[in-house]
Structures are given as C-alpha cells and as structure tokens.
Design a protein around this motif. Structure first.
Motif, PDB file in Angstrom:
ATOM      1  N   PRO A   1      -5.410   3.234   1.430  1.00  0.00           N
ATOM      2  CA  PRO A   1      -6.495   2.245   1.465  1.00  0.00           C
ATOM      3  C   PRO A   1      -6.866   1.763   2.866  1.00  0.00           C
ATOM      4  O   PRO A   1      -8.045   1.551   3.156  1.00  0.00           O
ATOM      5  CB  PRO A   1      -5.961   1.101   0.598  1.00  0.00           C
ATOM      6  CG  PRO A   1      -5.067   1.786  -0.386  1.00  0.00           C
ATOM      7  CD  PRO A   1      -4.410   2.895   0.409  1.00  0.00           C
ATOM      8  N   SER A   2      -5.889   1.599   3.748  1.00  0.00           N
ATOM      9  CA  SER A   2      -6.195   1.098   5.095  1.00  0.00           C
ATOM     10  C   SER A   2      -6.941   2.116   5.955  1.00  0.00           C
ATOM     11  O   SER A   2      -7.435   1.761   7.024  1.00  0.00           O
ATOM     12  CB  SER A   2      -4.901   0.668   5.797  1.00  0.00           C
ATOM     13  OG  SER A   2      -4.014   1.764   5.925  1.00  0.00           O
ATOM     14  N   LEU A   3      -7.059   3.358   5.497  1.00  0.00           N
ATOM     15  CA  LEU A   3      -7.752   4.401   6.268  1.00  0.00           C
ATOM     16  C   LEU A   3      -9.007   4.924   5.570  1.00  0.00           C
ATOM     17  O   LEU A   3      -9.594   5.906   6.019  1.00  0.00           O
ATOM     18  CB  LEU A   3      -6.804   5.576   6.560  1.00  0.00           C
ATOM     19  CG  LEU A   3      -5.602   5.269   7.447  1.00  0.00           C
ATOM     20  CD1 LEU A   3      -4.739   6.512   7.628  1.00  0.00           C
ATOM     21  CD2 LEU A   3      -6.055   4.729   8.797  1.00  0.00           C
ATOM     22  N   ARG A   4      -9.414   4.283   4.504  1.00  0.00           N
ATOM     23  CA  ARG A   4     -10.602   4.737   3.782  1.00  0.00           C
ATOM     24  C   ARG A   4     -11.863   4.440   4.585  1.00  0.00           C
ATOM     25  O   ARG A   4     -11.898   3.540   5.408  1.00  0.00           O
ATOM     26  CB  ARG A   4     -10.664   4.093   2.400  1.00  0.00           C
ATOM     27  CG  ARG A   4      -9.562   4.626   1.523  1.00  0.00           C
ATOM     28  CD  ARG A   4      -9.604   4.068   0.125  1.00  0.00           C
ATOM     29  NE  ARG A   4      -8.442   4.556  -0.610  1.00  0.00           N
ATOM     30  CZ  ARG A   4      -8.000   4.003  -1.724  1.00  0.00           C
ATOM     31  NH1 ARG A   4      -8.619   2.963  -2.242  1.00  0.00           N
ATOM     32  NH2 ARG A   4      -6.946   4.499  -2.317  1.00  0.00           N
ATOM     33  N   GLY A   5     -12.884   5.237   4.321  1.00  0.00           N
ATOM     34  CA  GLY A   5     -14.166   5.064   4.997  1.00  0.00           C
ATOM     35  C   GLY A   5     -14.211   5.675   6.386  1.00  0.00           C
ATOM     36  O   GLY A   5     -15.150   5.437   7.137  1.00  0.00           O
ATOM     37  N   MET A   6     -13.204   6.470   6.742  1.00  0.00           N
ATOM     38  CA  MET A   6     -13.132   7.071   8.076  1.00  0.00           C
ATOM     39  C   MET A   6     -13.350   8.580   8.044  1.00  0.00           C
ATOM     40  O   MET A   6     -13.173   9.251   9.057  1.00  0.00           O
ATOM     41  CB  MET A   6     -11.781   6.763   8.717  1.00  0.00           C
ATOM     42  CG  MET A   6     -11.515   5.294   8.891  1.00  0.00           C
ATOM     43  SD  MET A   6      -9.843   5.033   9.525  1.00  0.00           S
ATOM     44  CE  MET A   6      -9.991   3.408  10.210  1.00  0.00           C
ATOM     45  N   GLY A   7     -13.689   9.128   6.872  1.00  0.00           N
ATOM     46  CA  GLY A   7     -13.940  10.562   6.764  1.00  0.00           C
ATOM     47  C   GLY A   7     -12.730  11.393   6.386  1.00  0.00           C
ATOM     48  O   GLY A   7     -12.825  12.612   6.259  1.00  0.00           O
TER      49      GLY A   7
ATOM     50  N   ALA B   1       2.856   5.806  -0.846  1.00  0.00           N
ATOM     51  CA  ALA B   1       2.704   5.595  -2.287  1.00  0.00           C
ATOM     52  C   ALA B   1       2.627   4.109  -2.625  1.00  0.00           C
ATOM     53  O   ALA B   1       1.843   3.704  -3.493  1.00  0.00           O
ATOM     54  CB  ALA B   1       3.856   6.262  -3.040  1.00  0.00           C
ATOM     55  N   LEU B   2       3.422   3.292  -1.939  1.00  0.00           N
ATOM     56  CA  LEU B   2       3.369   1.846  -2.178  1.00  0.00           C
ATOM     57  C   LEU B   2       2.014   1.265  -1.791  1.00  0.00           C
ATOM     58  O   LEU B   2       1.463   0.423  -2.506  1.00  0.00           O
ATOM     59  CB  LEU B   2       4.482   1.131  -1.403  1.00  0.00           C
ATOM     60  CG  LEU B   2       5.896   1.285  -1.932  1.00  0.00           C
ATOM     61  CD1 LEU B   2       6.889   0.589  -1.004  1.00  0.00           C
ATOM     62  CD2 LEU B   2       6.025   0.761  -3.352  1.00  0.00           C
ATOM     63  N   GLU B   3       1.474   1.700  -0.640  1.00  0.00           N
ATOM     64  CA  GLU B   3       0.174   1.173  -0.222  1.00  0.00           C
ATOM     65  C   GLU B   3      -0.929   1.591  -1.185  1.00  0.00           C
ATOM     66  O   GLU B   3      -1.827   0.810  -1.486  1.00  0.00           O
ATOM     67  CB  GLU B   3      -0.181   1.624   1.198  1.00  0.00           C
ATOM     68  CG  GLU B   3      -1.497   1.008   1.664  1.00  0.00           C
ATOM     69  CD  GLU B   3      -1.887   1.360   3.082  1.00  0.00           C
ATOM     70  OE1 GLU B   3      -3.101   1.339   3.356  1.00  0.00           O
ATOM     71  OE2 GLU B   3      -1.001   1.641   3.924  1.00  0.00           O
ATOM     72  N   ILE B   4      -0.851   2.809  -1.698  1.00  0.00           N
ATOM     73  CA  ILE B   4      -1.865   3.296  -2.642  1.00  0.00           C
ATOM     74  C   ILE B   4      -1.782   2.536  -3.953  1.00  0.00           C
ATOM     75  O   ILE B   4      -2.790   2.236  -4.576  1.00  0.00           O
ATOM     76  CB  ILE B   4      -1.704   4.816  -2.862  1.00  0.00           C
ATOM     77  CG1 ILE B   4      -2.060   5.558  -1.571  1.00  0.00           C
ATOM     78  CG2 ILE B   4      -2.558   5.299  -4.028  1.00  0.00           C
ATOM     79  CD1 ILE B   4      -1.640   7.013  -1.547  1.00  0.00           C
ATOM     80  N   GLY B   5      -0.578   2.202  -4.370  1.00  0.00           N
ATOM     81  CA  GLY B   5      -0.400   1.491  -5.633  1.00  0.00           C
ATOM     82  C   GLY B   5      -0.363   2.471  -6.801  1.00  0.00           C
ATOM     83  O   GLY B   5      -0.361   3.685  -6.617  1.00  0.00           O
ATOM     84  N   PRO B   6      -0.353   1.945  -8.029  1.00  0.00           N
ATOM     85  CA  PRO B   6      -0.192   2.814  -9.200  1.00  0.00           C
ATOM     86  C   PRO B   6      -1.373   3.751  -9.446  1.00  0.00           C
ATOM     87  O   PRO B   6      -1.233   4.753 -10.129  1.00  0.00           O
ATOM     88  CB  PRO B   6       0.001   1.851 -10.359  1.00  0.00           C
ATOM     89  CG  PRO B   6      -0.437   0.521  -9.864  1.00  0.00           C
ATOM     90  CD  PRO B   6      -0.358   0.539  -8.377  1.00  0.00           C
ATOM     91  N   GLY B   7      -2.512   3.442  -8.901  1.00  0.00           N
ATOM     92  CA  GLY B   7      -3.685   4.301  -9.072  1.00  0.00           C
ATOM     93  C   GLY B   7      -4.929   3.477  -9.303  1.00  0.00           C
ATOM     94  O   GLY B   7      -4.865   2.276  -9.569  1.00  0.00           O
TER      95      GLY B   7
END
Length: 166
Positions: free
Chosen positions: A102-108, A19-25
């Motif tokens: 966010p660090s795993l986006r773009g990987m399907g 949740a912290l890595e994602i942020g508030p939205g």
C-alpha cells in the motif's frame, strides 16, 4: 535495480512485513501469506514454495509460483502465476494475481509487476493468461489494460481479461 524472482525461505522476515502491510486482502485479492503470528506465516511460506513444485497440493489447488518484486532490494509486492486453471480459477482468480505494498501504490509498480509476470507466464508455456478483478477496481483494470489485457466479459461483478504472453 528491479528484480522479480520466485520467493524463497530466506525471504521470510521481509516477506512477512510485506504481507502484514498488505493485510488480509482487498478488491478481490486474497493475501494468502497474511498471518498474525510469524510461525503461522512460516507454514504458509512453506506451502507456497511447495505449490510451485506441485507438491502437497490440496485437490482444489493447482501448481502456482509466487514471485517477489524487489525495487532496489526492497520488497514492493508479490505476484502469483498459476500454471494451469481449474474450473474455479476460470471463474475467479485466473492465471495471474498480484499486489503492491500500500505505501508504494500509485508509482507504476503494479504495471511493471504485471508486465514481468506476463513474461514469466510465457516461460511457463502459458500462451494466453487469464486475469480477473472486481469490476469496480478501476486501478487494477487500468493496470491490466496497460499490459494489453482484452476484456472478455463481466459476470457477477468480476471482469475477465486475457493477455497474450507472446
């Protein structure tokens, strides 16, 4: 190994970091698990678990189950399935919402998660699932369309898609 399962109290520390890595939205997704302090997060986690049982719901909320996507034991993201819609969710929010770290986006993983959430929605008796996203959120639109989402229209910058869960 890929696992999608409902969140549980034991997920607290891992889910808090997610949740912290994602942020508030962003892009129309509100990260309801985001909290600055762990004690505040624990309270939110309890309310999310209660929501899946339909317990202690505020008048404007519906039962909702929140799922954690684990890839080889690591939390890649989370998604929500609202068991039914109210008038507000018919306009924005829909049955299903999801977010990838966010660090795993773009990987399907977004495509994978949405496909698994559609299967879970079917198990909950939802035949046609409504999803909404910002009209300019091309990544989310591609994910929804990859999972057979049919664009029903755009209103005030929000796209409304339907996915048949059968």
């Amino acid at each position: 190994m890929i696992e999608l399962r409902p969140i549980a109290f034991g997920d607290g520390p891992e889910l808090y970091q997610l949740a912290l890595e994602i942020g508030p939205g962003e892009n129309g997704f509100v990260n309801g698990l985001y909290a600055g302090q762990y004690s505040e997060f624990e309270s939110k986690l309890k309310s999310y678990i209660d929501m899946s049982a339909g317990s202690n719901l505020a008048p404007n909320l519906v039962p909702q189950t929140t799922y954690l996507l684990l890839i080889d034991g690591y939390s890649a993201g989370y998604g929500k399935i609202r068991h039914r819609l109210n008038d507000q969710l018919k306009r924005h929010g829909g049955h299903i919402g999801y977010v990838i770290r966010p660090s795993l986006r773009g990987m399907g993983y977004g495509k994978l998660m949405l496909g698994l959430l559609v299967q879970e929605a079917s198990k909950l008796g939802i035949e046609d699932a409504l999803l909404t996203c910002n009209a300019d959120n091309w990544a989310s639109r591609k994910i929804i369309e990859h999972n057979d989402g049919r664009l029903a229209g755009t209103d005030a910058g929000t796209c409304r898609y339907w996915i048949c869960t059968g």
